[in-house]
Design a protein around this motif. Structure first.
Motif, PDB file in Angstrom:
ATOM      1  N   THR A  24       4.810  19.355  21.276  1.00  0.00           N
ATOM      2  CA  THR A  24       5.035  20.589  20.535  1.00  0.00           C
ATOM      3  C   THR A  24       4.978  21.770  21.495  1.00  0.00           C
ATOM      4  N   GLU A  25       5.953  22.676  21.372  1.00  0.00           N
ATOM      5  CA  GLU A  25       6.021  23.880  22.213  1.00  0.00           C
ATOM      6  C   GLU A  25       6.068  25.095  21.298  1.00  0.00           C
ATOM      7  N   CYS A  26       5.235  26.097  21.612  1.00  0.00           N
ATOM      8  CA  CYS A  26       5.193  27.332  20.828  1.00  0.00           C
ATOM      9  C   CYS A  26       5.409  28.505  21.782  1.00  0.00           C
ATOM     10  N   GLU A  30       7.076  32.914  17.757  1.00  0.00           N
ATOM     11  CA  GLU A  30       8.119  32.101  17.135  1.00  0.00           C
ATOM     12  C   GLU A  30       7.531  30.805  16.597  1.00  0.00           C
ATOM     13  N   ALA A  31       8.269  30.184  15.692  1.00  0.00           N
ATOM     14  CA  ALA A  31       7.822  28.896  15.132  1.00  0.00           C
ATOM     15  C   ALA A  31       7.792  27.839  16.240  1.00  0.00           C
ATOM     16  N   CYS A  32       6.823  26.951  16.166  1.00  0.00           N
ATOM     17  CA  CYS A  32       6.710  25.867  17.144  1.00  0.00           C
ATOM     18  C   CYS A  32       7.866  24.885  16.960  1.00  0.00           C
ATOM     19  N   GLN A  33       8.246  24.247  18.069  1.00  0.00           N
ATOM     20  CA  GLN A  33       9.371  23.322  18.082  1.00  0.00           C
ATOM     21  C   GLN A  33       8.954  22.020  18.752  1.00  0.00           C
TER      22      GLN A  33
END
Length: 110
Positions: A24-26, A30-33
């Motif tokens: 998971t990248e935040c 912004e919303a995490c992806q």
């Protein structure tokens, strides 16, 4: 906060392999992806090994159960925190400033 200089890190933490993977990248607010990012901890070499280059470990802090490594690299400062298998890795970019957080796990022991 107990900070250790680079030449003391090895004596403070036993040299053992540690591999971390993050799914998971935040970025900022912004919303995490979903992501696929990995790094390895090389305590003997005092570095974090990543696909984008090696980061120099400059300090470590252990307050059980949490271990935190502080690293530096071109254009940013980095923080790797681990408690059990749970890990967080953040990149604090000098431009912006901007922060990218990665959520994942680490296997192996310090």
């Amino acid at each position: 906060m107990r900070t250790l200089l680079p030449f003391l890190i090895i004596s403070a933490l036993p040299a053992a392999a540690q591999d971390c993977s993050f799914d998971t990248e935040c970025f900022e607010a912004e919303a995490c992806q979903p992501t696929s990012f990995a790094l390895s901890v090389d305590l003997a070499g005092e570095k974090l090994v990543t696909d984008f280059g090696d980061l120099q470990i400059v300090a470590a802090k252990t307050t059980p159960p949490l271990t935190t490594l502080f690293a530096t690299g071109d254009g940013a400062e980095y923080l790797l925190s681990r408690s059990g298998d749970t890990a967080r890795f953040t990149a604090h970019a000098n431009e912006g400033p901007a922060v990218i957080s990665y959520l994942g796990t680490c296997k192996g022991e310090f």
